[in-house]
Enzyme design. Structure first.
Site, short mmCIF file in Angstrom:
data_model
loop_
_atom_site.label_atom_id
_atom_site.label_comp_id
_atom_site.label_asym_id
_atom_site.label_seq_id
_atom_site.Cartn_x
_atom_site.Cartn_y
_atom_site.Cartn_z
N LYS A 288 90.51 14.63 116.28
CA LYS A 288 90.51 14.50 117.74
C LYS A 288 91.67 13.63 118.16
O LYS A 288 91.87 12.55 117.62
CB LYS A 288 89.18 13.85 118.19
CG LYS A 288 89.05 13.72 119.69
CD LYS A 288 88.58 15.01 120.32
CE LYS A 288 88.87 15.08 121.81
NZ LYS A 288 90.24 15.57 122.13
N GLN B 192 94.96 6.88 115.97
CA GLN B 192 93.81 7.60 116.54
C GLN B 192 92.59 7.53 115.62
O GLN B 192 91.46 7.48 116.09
CB GLN B 192 94.22 9.06 116.79
CG GLN B 192 93.35 9.77 117.79
CD GLN B 192 93.74 9.49 119.24
OE1 GLN B 192 94.91 9.50 119.58
NE2 GLN B 192 92.76 9.25 120.09
N LYS C 274 91.07 4.14 116.44
CA LYS C 274 90.59 4.12 117.82
C LYS C 274 89.29 4.92 117.94
O LYS C 274 88.30 4.47 118.50
CB LYS C 274 91.66 4.73 118.72
CG LYS C 274 91.34 4.69 120.19
CD LYS C 274 92.25 5.60 121.02
CE LYS C 274 93.72 5.32 120.81
NZ LYS C 274 94.56 6.00 121.81
N LYS D 151 96.61 14.10 116.01
CA LYS D 151 97.54 14.03 117.14
C LYS D 151 98.55 15.14 117.01
O LYS D 151 98.79 15.63 115.90
CB LYS D 151 98.28 12.69 117.12
CG LYS D 151 98.84 12.30 118.47
CD LYS D 151 97.78 11.59 119.29
CE LYS D 151 98.26 11.24 120.67
NZ LYS D 151 97.35 10.26 121.29
N GLY E 65 95.16 15.80 126.09
CA GLY E 65 96.47 15.43 126.63
C GLY E 65 96.98 14.11 126.10
O GLY E 65 96.27 13.37 125.41
N ASP E 66 98.21 13.83 126.41
CA ASP E 66 98.85 12.54 126.17
C ASP E 66 100.07 12.56 127.10
O ASP E 66 100.07 13.32 128.08
CB ASP E 66 99.24 12.37 124.68
CG ASP E 66 99.56 10.93 124.31
OD1 ASP E 66 98.63 10.15 124.07
OD2 ASP E 66 100.76 10.56 124.27
N THR F 25 91.07 6.78 130.66
CA THR F 25 91.88 5.85 129.88
C THR F 25 92.19 4.60 130.71
O THR F 25 92.02 3.46 130.26
CB THR F 25 93.17 6.51 129.38
OG1 THR F 25 92.84 7.78 128.81
CG2 THR F 25 93.87 5.67 128.33
N ASN G 9 99.22 8.96 134.35
CA ASN G 9 97.75 9.04 134.43
C ASN G 9 97.06 7.74 134.05
O ASN G 9 96.15 7.29 134.75
CB ASN G 9 97.30 10.20 133.53
CG ASN G 9 95.81 10.23 133.34
OD1 ASN G 9 95.29 9.69 132.37
ND2 ASN G 9 95.11 10.80 134.30
N1 GLU Z 1 95.90 10.88 124.06
C1 GLU Z 1 94.76 10.05 124.31
C2 GLU Z 1 94.74 8.89 123.33
O1 GLU Z 1 95.79 8.38 122.99
C3 GLU Z 1 93.46 10.83 124.39
C4 GLU Z 1 93.12 11.70 123.23
C5 GLU Z 1 91.90 12.59 123.44
O2 GLU Z 1 91.27 12.53 124.50
O3 GLU Z 1 91.60 13.33 122.51
O4 GLU Z 1 93.73 8.43 122.89
#
Ligand code: GLU
Length: 447
Positions: A92, A113, A116, A128, A167-168, A212, A243
């Site tokens: 994810k 990630q 996190k 990612k 997204g990112d 976020t 965002n």
């Molecule tokens: N890109 C965001 C992050 O850095 C969200 C990733 C997601 O929702 O999967 O955590």
């Protein structure tokens, strides 16, 4: 902090195996430096080579993305998906479209990630992806054609139980819409849970757009409360105006603070009365203009071109733009100007030297993998809603997000205490996240 002696060879191997990928080296080093106490306490992890395994992605996908612009000219970009670790759940993590994207950036983001996502306590692994495609100045049709081409390859690697992108930077609900449309068309499946950050009319979740930024502000609120303080009367500076920044500003205002400056890659605006979020949304989300447009419309605001927003004095700093935007120099300036709390809305916006300066000065420093985990946590809530074909209210979703951020904050502080580093959010976040992933990996056998 030095790396624990049992991890030195792991770091040397990462450097040798991933030459030139400096952002990835930086992200790995930060984690290895802080998990030393956990390595000493749990020899079973070292025996099973858990850290070496975590540093090697499970799967790396690199592909060609050909597309045609509005004049009929053909362009070739490179697409990536880093499927880093699936011990806790499907991979994810977001997709970043930005010209700076290369293997080292995608790897650093995928690596972060893992931790996190682990910290959220939800069943999501780490991944990612992205492309070196530059969305700036592209027409809507060009964006669509690029997304369709990108998904034409990516679709075979993802799925609601396999890998769930979102997204990112450079990828918002417009891009997710085009990506989902192409996935549905190729697979003939209305598989809502394959992507998150979707629009509300086709399976998206309330609060995902805001999550976020809101989450980072909730996290700061907890950091302040832990010091017997609150947002009341505090000024904040936020970098970026995308965002994450927009919704961080909105929530700081709702919590009683005042954000006096924000920025984009060309410069920053100062509005001592507090940034007008509705105007900011119109400029950035609707018109897709530069931040200088804010000062053109607000007579008492000023625009400063070509400088860093960290020149503006504040109590709270929230870097919400991109990696390595606060170096030692900016950190020094923030400390000198009286900043006492820093929380990262972006991924790795502070360099190791900057982090050290903040910690030595007694500034409460919330690393991104804790402070900005609200986005991906709400993505996991979107997956839950998709799996049960449900749709939760805004209030309920926001309450869940706030609870998650409070839990992450508590977990960081309790873990830091347990390992003898009270108040150290970096150590707390890394150790808490690492031990959860490590325990899952031990339980699953040699994977
Ligand atoms: N890109 C965001 C992050 O850095 C969200 C990733 C997601 O929702 O999967 O955590």
């Amino acid at each position: 902090m030095p790396i624990h002696e049992r991890l030195e060879s792991v770091y040397a191997e990462v450097l040798a195996r991933n030459p030139g990928e400096t952002e990835f080296h930086q992200a790995v080093r930060e984690v290895l430096e802080s998990i030393g106490p956990a390595v000493g306490k749990h020899p079973q992890y070292a025996d099973a080579k858990i850290v070496s395994r975590i540093c090697e992605p499970e799967r790396q996908i690199i592909f060609r993305v050909p597309w045609e612009d509005d004049r009929g000219e053909i362009h070739i970009n490179r697409g990536f998906r880093m499927e880093f670790n699936s011990a806790l759940g499907p991979y994810k993590g977001g997709l970043r479209f930005h010209p700076s994207v290369y293997l080292g950036i995608v790897k650093f983001l995928g690596f972060e990630q893992i931790f996190k996502n682990s910290l959220t306590g939800l069943p999501i692994g780490g991944g990612k992806g992205g492309s070196d495609f530059d969305p700036k100045g592209k027409s809507d049709r060009e964006i669509m054609r690029f997304c369709q081409s990108f998904m034409t390859e990516l679709h075979r690697h993802i799925g609601e139980y396999t890998d769930v992108p979102a997204g990112d930077i450079g990828v918002g609900s417009r891009e997710i819409g085009y990506l989902f449309g192409q996935y549905k068309r190729i697979t003939n499946r209305y598989e809502s849970g394959v992507l998150t950050g979707k629009g509300l009319i086709y399976g998206g979740a309330r609060v995902r757009t805001e999550a976020t930024g809101y989450g980072t502000a909730f996290f700061v609120n907890e950091m302040l409360a832990a010091r017997g303080d609150s947002f009341a009367g505090k000024t904040a500076v936020v970098s970026g105006s995308g965002n994450v920044a927009i919704y961080a500003i909105e929530k700081v205002h709702q919590l009683g603070g005042r954000v006096v400056a924000c920025s984009d890659s060309s410069g920053y605006v100062v509005d001592e009365k507090g940034i007008d979020v509705e105007l900011l949304k119109e400029i950035k989300e609707v018109r897709r203009e530069r931040i200088s447009a804010y000062a053109e419309r607000v007579s008492h605001a000023r625009y400063v071109a070509g400088q860093q927003v960290w020149d503006v004095p504040c109590d709270v700093a929230m870097p919400c733009a991109t990696q390595n935007e606060i170096t030692g120099k900016e950190a020094e300036r923030l400390v000198r100007n009286g900043c006492t709390v820093v929380a990262e809305g972006a991924n790795m916006p502070t360099t190791p030297e900057g982090v050290r300066l903040f910690q030595d000065a007694g500034v409460a420093f919330g690393p991104g993998k804790a402070a900005n985990a609200g986005g991906v946590a709400t993505s996991a809530l979107e997956m839950q809603q998709n799996a049960s074909r449900d749709s939760w209210s805004f209030e309920y979703s926001e309450d869940r997000l706030e609870d998650i951020m409070r839990d992450i904050h508590t977990r960081c502080l309790e873990t830091a205490d347990e390992y003898g580093m009270p108040g150290n959010y970096v150590a707390g976040a890394n150790i808490a996240a690492y031990t959860r992933v490590a325990d899952a990996m031990l339980a699953l056998g040699l994977i």
